[in-house]
Design a protein around this motif. Structure first.
Motif, PDB file in Angstrom:
ATOM      1  N   ALA A   1       6.046  20.994  -5.242  1.00 33.55           N
ATOM      2  CA  ALA A   1       7.736  20.937  -5.682  1.00 33.55           C
ATOM      3  C   ALA A   1       7.771  20.177  -7.046  1.00 33.55           C
ATOM      4  N   GLY A   2       6.831  19.383  -7.394  1.00 35.96           N
ATOM      5  CA  GLY A   2       6.979  18.272  -8.428  1.00 35.96           C
ATOM      6  C   GLY A   2       7.022  17.112  -7.989  1.00 35.96           C
ATOM      7  N   PRO A   3       7.191  16.185  -8.798  1.00 36.77           N
ATOM      8  CA  PRO A   3       7.204  14.599  -8.762  1.00 36.77           C
ATOM      9  C   PRO A   3       8.280  14.082  -7.465  1.00 36.77           C
ATOM     10  N   LYS A   4       7.886  13.529  -6.571  1.00 41.00           N
ATOM     11  CA  LYS A   4       8.670  12.916  -5.476  1.00 41.00           C
ATOM     12  C   LYS A   4       8.843  11.628  -5.509  1.00 41.00           C
ATOM     13  N   PRO A   5      10.038  10.874  -5.736  1.00 41.68           N
ATOM     14  CA  PRO A   5      10.228   9.731  -5.678  1.00 41.68           C
ATOM     15  C   PRO A   5       9.839   8.852  -4.322  1.00 41.68           C
ATOM     16  N   ILE A   6       9.076   7.741  -4.392  1.00 44.43           N
ATOM     17  CA  ILE A   6       8.934   7.208  -3.036  1.00 44.43           C
ATOM     18  C   ILE A   6       9.403   5.711  -3.018  1.00 44.43           C
ATOM     19  N   LEU A   7       9.025   4.972  -4.124  1.00 42.20           N
ATOM     20  CA  LEU A   7       9.641   3.585  -4.138  1.00 42.20           C
ATOM     21  C   LEU A   7      10.750   3.677  -5.300  1.00 42.20           C
TER      22      LEU A   7
ATOM     23  N   ASP B   1       0.941 -18.144  -5.137  1.00 42.43           N
ATOM     24  CA  ASP B   1      -0.402 -18.485  -4.864  1.00 42.43           C
ATOM     25  C   ASP B   1      -0.267 -19.381  -3.805  1.00 42.43           C
ATOM     26  N   GLY B   2      -0.964 -19.417  -2.877  1.00 42.60           N
ATOM     27  CA  GLY B   2      -0.885 -20.212  -1.311  1.00 42.60           C
ATOM     28  C   GLY B   2      -0.074 -19.597  -0.435  1.00 42.60           C
ATOM     29  N   GLU B   3       0.605 -18.421  -0.954  1.00 43.13           N
ATOM     30  CA  GLU B   3       1.671 -17.841   0.259  1.00 43.13           C
ATOM     31  C   GLU B   3       1.071 -16.797   0.977  1.00 43.13           C
ATOM     32  N   VAL B   4       1.596 -16.475   2.181  1.00 41.96           N
ATOM     33  CA  VAL B   4       1.304 -15.237   2.854  1.00 41.96           C
ATOM     34  C   VAL B   4       2.552 -14.601   3.188  1.00 41.96           C
ATOM     35  N   HIS B   5       2.677 -13.429   2.575  1.00 46.30           N
ATOM     36  CA  HIS B   5       3.989 -12.565   2.852  1.00 46.30           C
ATOM     37  C   HIS B   5       3.796 -11.279   3.484  1.00 46.30           C
ATOM     38  N   ALA B   6       4.436 -11.010   4.605  1.00 42.95           N
ATOM     39  CA  ALA B   6       4.433  -9.800   5.361  1.00 42.95           C
ATOM     40  C   ALA B   6       5.360  -8.763   4.999  1.00 42.95           C
ATOM     41  N   ILE B   7       4.846  -7.682   4.974  1.00 43.35           N
ATOM     42  CA  ILE B   7       5.776  -6.689   4.901  1.00 43.35           C
ATOM     43  C   ILE B   7       5.879  -5.648   6.280  1.00 43.35           C
ATOM     44  N   MET B   8       6.880  -5.495   6.576  1.00 44.68           N
ATOM     45  CA  MET B   8       7.199  -4.854   7.827  1.00 44.68           C
ATOM     46  C   MET B   8       8.261  -3.621   7.623  1.00 44.68           C
ATOM     47  N   GLY B   9       8.040  -2.422   8.157  1.00 49.04           N
ATOM     48  CA  GLY B   9       8.765  -1.489   8.187  1.00 49.04           C
ATOM     49  C   GLY B   9       8.498  -0.137   9.013  1.00 49.04           C
ATOM     50  N   PRO B  10       9.362   0.802   8.948  1.00 46.60           N
ATOM     51  CA  PRO B  10       8.817   1.887   9.847  1.00 46.60           C
ATOM     52  C   PRO B  10       7.849   2.888   9.180  1.00 46.60           C
TER      53      PRO B  10
ATOM     54  N   ASP C   1       4.790 -16.883   5.399  1.00 46.20           N
ATOM     55  CA  ASP C   1       5.496 -17.892   4.626  1.00 46.20           C
ATOM     56  C   ASP C   1       7.088 -17.168   4.638  1.00 46.20           C
ATOM     57  N   LYS C   2       6.796 -15.631   4.205  1.00 43.94           N
ATOM     58  CA  LYS C   2       7.968 -14.808   4.169  1.00 43.94           C
ATOM     59  C   LYS C   2       7.690 -13.591   4.655  1.00 43.94           C
ATOM     60  N   VAL C   3       8.718 -12.822   5.256  1.00 46.90           N
ATOM     61  CA  VAL C   3       8.995 -11.730   5.995  1.00 46.90           C
ATOM     62  C   VAL C   3       9.912 -10.783   5.091  1.00 46.90           C
ATOM     63  N   HIS C   4       9.449  -9.568   4.673  1.00 47.24           N
ATOM     64  CA  HIS C   4      10.196  -8.287   3.922  1.00 47.24           C
ATOM     65  C   HIS C   4      10.214  -7.421   4.696  1.00 47.24           C
ATOM     66  N   VAL C   5      11.477  -6.735   5.037  1.00 43.78           N
ATOM     67  CA  VAL C   5      11.786  -5.592   5.617  1.00 43.78           C
ATOM     68  C   VAL C   5      11.885  -4.498   4.479  1.00 43.78           C
ATOM     69  N   PHE C   6      10.977  -3.400   4.773  1.00 41.99           N
ATOM     70  CA  PHE C   6      10.722  -2.424   3.823  1.00 41.99           C
ATOM     71  C   PHE C   6      11.243  -1.195   4.392  1.00 41.99           C
ATOM     72  N   VAL C   7      12.420  -0.539   3.849  1.00 36.72           N
ATOM     73  CA  VAL C   7      13.054   0.604   4.460  1.00 36.72           C
ATOM     74  C   VAL C   7      13.343   1.449   3.131  1.00 36.72           C
ATOM     75  N   GLY C   8      12.996   2.653   3.122  1.00 36.08           N
ATOM     76  CA  GLY C   8      13.517   3.727   2.356  1.00 36.08           C
ATOM     77  C   GLY C   8      12.960   3.325   0.778  1.00 36.08           C
ATOM     78  N   GLY C   9      11.878   2.694   0.751  1.00 36.33           N
ATOM     79  CA  GLY C   9      11.252   2.706  -0.487  1.00 36.33           C
ATOM     80  C   GLY C   9      11.613   1.589  -1.338  1.00 36.33           C
TER      81      GLY C   9
ATOM     82  N   GLU D   1      22.416   0.820   4.327  1.00 30.72           N
ATOM     83  CA  GLU D   1      21.992   0.185   3.551  1.00 30.72           C
ATOM     84  C   GLU D   1      21.004   0.747   2.354  1.00 30.72           C
ATOM     85  N   VAL D   2      20.030   1.602   3.347  1.00 29.83           N
ATOM     86  CA  VAL D   2      18.958   2.328   2.487  1.00 29.83           C
ATOM     87  C   VAL D   2      18.657   3.624   3.331  1.00 29.83           C
ATOM     88  N   SER D   3      18.355   4.402   2.792  1.00 28.58           N
ATOM     89  CA  SER D   3      18.204   5.968   3.498  1.00 28.58           C
ATOM     90  C   SER D   3      16.677   6.055   3.257  1.00 28.58           C
TER      91      SER D   3
END
Length: 261
Positions: A17-23, A32-41, A217-225, A252-254
């Motif tokens: 159907a054409g380009p579909k936005p995701i992010l 450097d020296g950091e560990v970041h975790a991305i969590m999301g459904p 070191d940090k956690v990021h919640v990833f929802v809806g791109g 907050e996001v969909s």
């Protein structure tokens, strides 16, 4: 140094159907020296972020920038990104029939360093790396990932991480399909890598169980791109208890239908 800086990243994928936005405007900096975790459904775009940064041709970056130590990597080819120090551990490692693990690893090391490693030292390094993840040396003669169990595939990726020693590692659901023993082995490998002090790690996961062994070191919640919330390691504990529903219900996001993992 291994600072990954993602600013206002917008990514789409081509569909019938054409380009579909995701992010939809991802901002994220991992020093450097950091560990970041991305969590999301599922469907939140976590894997899309990993593959877009690594240069997968399926994804088109429509806006934003990604730099590694201040150098623009979006203008680079996939192999140039690898030589610049970027490493991607895939959620579903692919099989490569006809190519032995030993040849694959040595070819990759040669491509990264620009010269072939000395054979005697290299064999020792490979055997040591395999031993650290409980893989028998005979795995070197098998075709890449062909007939490997899920845990063996993920441990093989840790072997790659150990030997290639990139500046920055993106680990896309490295914990998926692992039993408790394999999870500990893989986590130990990630900790050895990040423990060098000048290496960055972006760890993508659904669950908190791997974070019992790898302390972010940090956690990021990833929802809806996009990143909906960031915090310390305690944020992962809250997600374990509460889930992701409140981010969606609060509006907050969909999450767009069909978004990537």
């Amino acid at each position: 140094m291994a600072t990954l800086d993602i600013k206002n990243l917008h990514v789409s994928v081509e569909t019938e159907a054409g380009p579909k936005p995701i992010l939809h405007g991802v901002d994220l900096t991992v020093s450097d020296g950091e560990v970041h975790a991305i969590m999301g459904p599922n469907g939140s775009g976590k894997s899309t972020l990993a593959y877009a940064v690594a240069g997968h041709p399926k994804y088109t970056i429509t806006d934003g920038s990604v730099t590694l130590d201040g150098v623009d990597i979006l203008s680079m080819t996939v192999d140039e990104r690898a030589r610049a120090g970027l490493f991607l551990a895939m959620q579903y490692p692919v099989e490569v029939p006809g190519v032995s693990v030993a040849n694959f690893l040595r070819t990759a090391k040669t491509a990264i360093d620009g010269e072939a490693p000395k054979l005697r030292t290299w064999v020792k390094d490979v055997n040591q790396a395999m031993g650290q993840v409980n893989l028998d040396a005979s795995f070197g003669q098998r075709n890449v990932n062909e007939g490997f169990s899920g845990g063996e595939k993920k441990r093989h990726e840790i072997v790659q991480l150990e030997l290639l020693n990139p500046a920055f590692a993106i680990l896309d659901e490295t914990d998926s399909g692992l039993d408790i023993d394999a999870l500990r082995i893989v986590s130990d490998g990630v900790n050895r890598f990040s423990g060098q002090g000048d290496r960055g790690v972006l760890l993508i996961t659904h669950y908190t169980r791997i974070l019992r062994y790898i302390k972010p070191d940090k956690v990021h919640v990833f929802v809806g791109g996009r990143v909906a919330e960031s915090g310390g390691a305690e944020l992962a504990d809250r997600l374990e208890a509460e889930g992701y529903d409140r981010y969606l219900k609060a509006g907050e996001v969909s999450a767009p239908a069909g978004a990537g993992n």
